[in-house]
Design a protein around this motif. Structure first.
Motif, PDB file in Angstrom:
ATOM      1  N   GLU A 191       0.831  -1.199   0.000  1.00 23.66           N
ATOM      2  CA  GLU A 191       0.000   0.000   0.000  1.00 23.66           C
ATOM      3  C   GLU A 191       0.866   1.249   0.000  1.00 23.66           C
ATOM      4  O   GLU A 191       1.925   1.307   0.624  1.00 23.66           O
ATOM      5  N   ASN A 192       0.438   2.259  -0.735  1.00 25.58           N
ATOM      6  CA  ASN A 192       1.115   3.560  -0.858  1.00 25.58           C
ATOM      7  C   ASN A 192       2.329   3.524  -1.784  1.00 25.58           C
ATOM      8  O   ASN A 192       3.068   4.512  -1.856  1.00 25.58           O
ATOM      9  N   VAL A 193       2.543   2.404  -2.485  1.00 26.77           N
ATOM     10  CA  VAL A 193       3.658   2.307  -3.432  1.00 26.77           C
ATOM     11  C   VAL A 193       3.100   1.969  -4.804  1.00 26.77           C
ATOM     12  O   VAL A 193       2.259   1.077  -4.944  1.00 26.77           O
ATOM     13  N   GLU A 194       3.567   2.669  -5.827  1.00 24.95           N
ATOM     14  CA  GLU A 194       3.172   2.392  -7.204  1.00 24.95           C
ATOM     15  C   GLU A 194       4.402   2.031  -8.037  1.00 24.95           C
ATOM     16  O   GLU A 194       5.501   2.522  -7.775  1.00 24.95           O
ATOM     17  N   TYR A 286       9.888   3.011  -8.912  1.00 27.54           N
ATOM     18  CA  TYR A 286       8.835   3.001  -7.887  1.00 27.54           C
ATOM     19  C   TYR A 286       8.483   4.434  -7.513  1.00 27.54           C
ATOM     20  O   TYR A 286       9.290   5.369  -7.665  1.00 27.54           O
ATOM     21  N   TRP A 287       7.268   4.613  -7.002  1.00 26.18           N
ATOM     22  CA  TRP A 287       6.726   5.936  -6.687  1.00 26.18           C
ATOM     23  C   TRP A 287       6.037   5.864  -5.327  1.00 26.18           C
ATOM     24  O   TRP A 287       5.154   5.034  -5.117  1.00 26.18           O
ATOM     25  N   PHE A 288       6.492   6.684  -4.393  1.00 22.38           N
ATOM     26  CA  PHE A 288       5.823   6.735  -3.096  1.00 22.38           C
ATOM     27  C   PHE A 288       6.085   8.094  -2.452  1.00 22.38           C
ATOM     28  O   PHE A 288       6.905   8.896  -2.924  1.00 22.38           O
ATOM     29  N   SER A 301      11.813   9.335   6.004  1.00 20.50           N
ATOM     30  CA  SER A 301      11.065   8.085   5.915  1.00 20.50           C
ATOM     31  C   SER A 301       9.890   8.204   4.961  1.00 20.50           C
ATOM     32  O   SER A 301       9.473   9.307   4.594  1.00 20.50           O
ATOM     33  N   ALA A 302       9.349   7.048   4.572  1.00 24.38           N
ATOM     34  CA  ALA A 302       8.151   7.016   3.734  1.00 24.38           C
ATOM     35  C   ALA A 302       6.937   7.340   4.589  1.00 24.38           C
ATOM     36  O   ALA A 302       6.906   7.072   5.792  1.00 24.38           O
ATOM     37  N   VAL A 303       5.927   7.919   3.966  1.00 25.12           N
ATOM     38  CA  VAL A 303       4.700   8.271   4.660  1.00 25.12           C
ATOM     39  C   VAL A 303       3.788   7.049   4.743  1.00 25.12           C
ATOM     40  O   VAL A 303       3.544   6.379   3.746  1.00 25.12           O
ATOM     41  N   GLY A 304       3.303   6.759   5.935  1.00 26.40           N
ATOM     42  CA  GLY A 304       2.278   5.729   6.086  1.00 26.40           C
ATOM     43  C   GLY A 304       2.761   4.309   6.286  1.00 26.40           C
ATOM     44  O   GLY A 304       1.976   3.443   6.670  1.00 26.40           O
ATOM     45  N   ASN A 305       4.032   4.037   6.056  1.00 27.74           N
ATOM     46  CA  ASN A 305       4.544   2.678   6.205  1.00 27.74           C
ATOM     47  C   ASN A 305       6.046   2.742   6.444  1.00 27.74           C
ATOM     48  O   ASN A 305       6.811   3.025   5.525  1.00 27.74           O
ATOM     49  N   GLU A 306       6.459   2.460   7.666  1.00 28.58           N
ATOM     50  CA  GLU A 306       7.871   2.593   8.016  1.00 28.58           C
ATOM     51  C   GLU A 306       8.758   1.525   7.380  1.00 28.58           C
ATOM     52  O   GLU A 306       9.989   1.608   7.456  1.00 28.58           O
TER      53      GLU A 306
END
Length: 385
Positions: A191-194, A286-288, A301-306
């Motif tokens: 989730e949250n990664v494209e 990848y896109w996040f 850090s990435a948003v929403g998923n550490e």
């Protein structure tokens, strides 16, 4: 001579017929020396072969692989083969070679006892037949089993000729071979990664600005991985998963990372503002969304998923065959999953580079966010940073 094949419906085996894999295991059990020449292998089959060498107490082993020098070799298989070749070399039992002069597509398995060949298997089966995976589970193979010494000797002579320097070379001495970089699947369906096409990454590369920051990756050397004084892994941004668990009942996830950025970088002009999210397009497609947080804006850090950042970085190392994900970091007392300087050197990357573009994109709430290019690269690390 007898025909052997895959045990696969709807064809199946006839009464009394033996499967290829059962025949291979039976011959391994009788042999003290094995010589193999195949076109292709897989990482899983290499690991299985190494296990079989130990399980059946094989004293001499040589694997010659025929297609990769000209076609290119998957990186994870290459690194696995290097490690096993080094192990066999240390034990003085054998080697892994690559055919260089031409594409060798044959599949021959020769079995010896007391320096004499007693059987051989010749057919369509590459090494992957000993460890079936999704890609070859429904792939039907046929072969002939030979126990005539005269006929086996012909096979042995051909395999021996393939081992000569004019045809092949030890894998550790191979140069000039293309390595095929495999896709990092650790971010699939997260989730949250494209996943974005590389053409889109190339587009963002055309809009780069001069605002760019190098984020060093701090990891210990291999020899230091057992030092538990806090310096070598609790402060190592890729190995924080080996720090004390947050819960007494659950160890930290192997993908957990903690990218702590020095003040010299966070205070530099143009560095992202604290708690202001932005998009990154990674160099591998990848896109996040990421942000900077904590005191002094030091956490990246990435948003929403550490775990996203760790899946991106560690996943690439795992895909390259340099490390395997660890299910229980608390039980990994040998630290086999710890990222080391040697791993980064082998991969050819030791730092992250964050570069702002002039492009913007809308998030799920319609907010316009900056787009940065995020790359895993090689460079000289500033220890002071």
């Amino acid at each position: 001579m007898k025909l052997i094949c895959s045990d696969m419906l709807p064809v199946g085996l006839e009464n009394g017929q033996q499967s290829i894999i059962d025949c291979i295991h039976e011959q391994f059990e009788k042999a003290d020396q094995v010589e193999l020449a195949v076109g292709y292998i897989s990482k899983a089959s290499l690991i299985e072969l190494n296990d079989m060498v130990e399980r059946y107490s094989i004293q001499k082993i040589c694997l010659n692989i025929g297609m990769y020098f000209i076609e290119g070799m998957p990186e994870s298989s290459y690194r696995t083969a290097l490690d096993i070749n080094a192990e066999w070399n240390r034990k003085g039992i054998g080697e892994i070679r690559l055919v260089k002069s031409f594409k060798y597509h044959g599949k021959m398995y020769c079995f010896y006892k007391d320096d004499g060949i007693f059987s051989a298997i010749i057919g369509s089966a590459n090494l992957g037949v000993i460890k079936l995976e999704a890609s070859n589970r429904r792939q039907f193979e046929t072969a002939v089993f030979i126990d005539s010494v005269a006929e086996c000797s012909q096979a042995a002579r051909l395999v021996h000729r393939l081992k000569q320097p004019i045809c092949s070379e030890n894998i550790s001495e191979i140069t000039g071979m293309t390595l095929i970089h495999e896709e990092n699947t650790s971010l699939n369906n997260i989730e949250n990664v494209e996943k974005i096409p590389m053409s889109e990454v190339s587009l963002y590369q055309e809009y780069l600005t001069e605002i760019s920051f190098v984020l060093p990756l701090k990891v210990p050397k291999y020899a230091e991985r057992h030092l538990d004084d806090g310096k070598h892994f609790t402060k190592s941004n890729l190995n924080v998963c080996y720090a004390a668990p947050r819960s007494a009942r659950k160890a930290r996830d192997w993908y957990e990372t903690q990218l702590t950025v020095s003040k010299g970088i966070t205070r530099a002009e143009g560095y992202p503002e604290k708690n202001k999210p932005f998009f990154v397009a990674t160099d591998d497609g990848y896109w996040f969304k990421v942000h900077t947080t904590s005191d002094g804006n030091k956490q990246f850090s990435a948003v929403g998923n550490e775990l996203i950042m760790g899946r991106w970085i560690k996943g690439r190392l795992a895909t390259a065959g340099l490390v395997s994900p660890v299910n229980d970091t608390g039980g990994d007392t040998d630290r086999i999953g710890m990222i080391t300087q040697e791993m980064l050197e082998a991969y050819g990357c030791n730092q992250l580079v964050l570069t702002k573009t002039t492009k913007k994109a809308l998030d799920e709430n319609g907010n316009e966010l900056d787009v940065w290019l995020f790359s895993f690269e090689s460079g000289d690390i500033d220890e002071e940073q």
